[in-house]
Design a protein around this motif. Structure first.
Motif, PDB file in Angstrom:
ATOM      1  N   LEU A  95       0.835  -1.209   0.000  1.00 61.02           N
ATOM      2  CA  LEU A  95       0.000   0.000   0.000  1.00 61.02           C
ATOM      3  C   LEU A  95       0.863   1.250   0.000  1.00 61.02           C
ATOM      4  N   GLY A  96       2.015   1.163   0.634  1.00 60.29           N
ATOM      5  CA  GLY A  96       2.993   2.263   0.586  1.00 60.29           C
ATOM      6  C   GLY A  96       2.565   3.522   1.305  1.00 60.29           C
ATOM      7  N   SER A  97       1.837   3.383   2.405  1.00 64.25           N
ATOM      8  CA  SER A  97       1.378   4.573   3.129  1.00 64.25           C
ATOM      9  C   SER A  97       2.537   5.383   3.697  1.00 64.25           C
ATOM     10  N   GLY A  98       3.660   4.726   3.955  1.00 62.70           N
ATOM     11  CA  GLY A  98       4.836   5.455   4.417  1.00 62.70           C
ATOM     12  C   GLY A  98       5.511   6.228   3.305  1.00 62.70           C
ATOM     13  N   LEU A  99       5.280   5.810   2.051  1.00 55.07           N
ATOM     14  CA  LEU A  99       5.862   6.507   0.903  1.00 55.07           C
ATOM     15  C   LEU A  99       5.045   7.724   0.502  1.00 55.07           C
ATOM     16  N   HIS A 117       9.053  -7.276   9.932  1.00 52.64           N
ATOM     17  CA  HIS A 117       7.712  -6.680   9.902  1.00 52.64           C
ATOM     18  C   HIS A 117       7.480  -5.792  11.121  1.00 52.64           C
ATOM     19  N   VAL A 118       7.734  -6.337  12.300  1.00 51.21           N
ATOM     20  CA  VAL A 118       7.480  -5.595  13.547  1.00 51.21           C
ATOM     21  C   VAL A 118       8.399  -4.386  13.655  1.00 51.21           C
ATOM     22  N   CYS A 119       9.651  -4.551  13.290  1.00 51.48           N
ATOM     23  CA  CYS A 119      10.624  -3.467  13.406  1.00 51.48           C
ATOM     24  C   CYS A 119      10.233  -2.254  12.568  1.00 51.48           C
ATOM     25  N   PHE A 120       9.952  -2.469  11.292  1.00 50.36           N
ATOM     26  CA  PHE A 120       9.722  -1.331  10.409  1.00 50.36           C
ATOM     27  C   PHE A 120       8.302  -0.770  10.523  1.00 50.36           C
ATOM     28  N   PHE A 121       7.312  -1.608  10.797  1.00 49.40           N
ATOM     29  CA  PHE A 121       5.971  -1.050  10.997  1.00 49.40           C
ATOM     30  C   PHE A 121       5.863  -0.340  12.342  1.00 49.40           C
ATOM     31  N   SER A 122       6.610  -0.789  13.334  1.00 49.02           N
ATOM     32  CA  SER A 122       6.666  -0.054  14.604  1.00 49.02           C
ATOM     33  C   SER A 122       7.343   1.300  14.403  1.00 49.02           C
ATOM     34  N   THR A 123       8.380   1.306  13.569  1.00 45.16           N
ATOM     35  CA  THR A 123       9.063   2.559  13.231  1.00 45.16           C
ATOM     36  C   THR A 123       8.109   3.524  12.549  1.00 45.16           C
ATOM     37  N   LEU A 124       7.337   3.014  11.578  1.00 42.83           N
ATOM     38  CA  LEU A 124       6.358   3.863  10.886  1.00 42.83           C
ATOM     39  C   LEU A 124       5.287   4.375  11.843  1.00 42.83           C
ATOM     40  N   LEU A 125       4.881   3.532  12.788  1.00 43.17           N
ATOM     41  CA  LEU A 125       3.880   3.935  13.769  1.00 43.17           C
ATOM     42  C   LEU A 125       4.403   5.080  14.626  1.00 43.17           C
ATOM     43  N   PHE A 172      -0.334   6.022  10.109  1.00 44.03           N
ATOM     44  CA  PHE A 172      -0.542   5.492  11.467  1.00 44.03           C
ATOM     45  C   PHE A 172      -1.545   4.337  11.459  1.00 44.03           C
ATOM     46  N   ILE A 173      -2.662   4.524  10.781  1.00 45.63           N
ATOM     47  CA  ILE A 173      -3.706   3.496  10.749  1.00 45.63           C
ATOM     48  C   ILE A 173      -3.217   2.248  10.018  1.00 45.63           C
TER      49      ILE A 173
END
Length: 202
Positions: free
Chosen positions: A50-54, A166-174, A105-106
């Motif tokens: 989905l690339g929401s961080g991009l 997965h946990v590392c980078f999505f936690s970072t994005l959060l 965030f979502i």
């Protein structure tokens, strides 16, 4: 007013930096274990694709950060802008950044809840030895993989350390998106105080 402009410069730079970090974190999610083959084979989870961080926490926030910085430095068309137009621009830039940060965030929260996309053994479910790609942790309703680290290396077979990645980078994005939301709130308060001080000066 000078204090408000200085604050805008700092906030613009800070938001721009967080946007770049969000884009990098989302990009790395597309290459688990630094391997491009999963992306080429279409074996990347929908949350990362989905690339929401991009485009959310990245491009949208970066665009807003640029506007905020230009207002702070009074560069170009912002050199002689009035207080009301400045407030309107601040509202638009805050809204754009807030929307991008909320989307990121979502998406990151949902991604952490669903778990990573990986290859796992489905034999406990259908009594025949078989492997498939999917979201194995969505079916573990009685155990939360985020707290049960024994599941991290036993469920996902490929890619290796998929859960950690997965946990590392999505936690970072959060965390980045939370920081962006906080910076946007500060920017809105700063813009309101700048408008109030400008009207008082007149």
């Amino acid at each position: 007013m000078a204090c408000s402009r200085t604050c805008s410069r700092i906030l613009g730079l800070s938001l721009g930096t967080t946007a770049l970090f969000a884009a990098v974190a989302n990009t790395l999610l597309l290459f688990p274990n630094w391997d491009v083959t999963y992306l080429l084979r279409g074996l990347i989870g929908r949350h990362a694709m989905l690339g929401s961080g991009l485009w959310g926490g990245g491009l949208m926030v970066l665009t807003a950060a640029t506007l905020i910085s230009l207002m702070g430095w009074r560069y170009g068309c912002f050199s002689k802008i009035g207080p009301c137009r400045r407030m309107l621009t601040a509202l638009l830039s805050s809204g754009l950044a807030l929307l991008g940060a909320l989307i990121c965030f979502i998406t990151s929260g949902v991604a952490l809840k669903d778990g990573p996309f990986c290859m796992f053994d489905v034999s406990p479910f259908n009594q025949t030895q078989a492997w498939k790609h999917g979201y194995p942790f969505k079916d573990l309703h009685n155990r939360n993989y985020l707290y049960d680290h024994s599941l991290w290396n036993s469920v996902c077979l490929e890619p290796s350390k998929a859960v950690v990645w997965h946990v590392c980078f999505f936690s970072t994005l959060l965390c980045i998106s939370l920081l962006q939301i906080l910076l946007v709130v500060i920017h809105f308060i700063n813009s309101f105080l700048g408008l109030f001080c400008s009207l008082c000066e007149k």
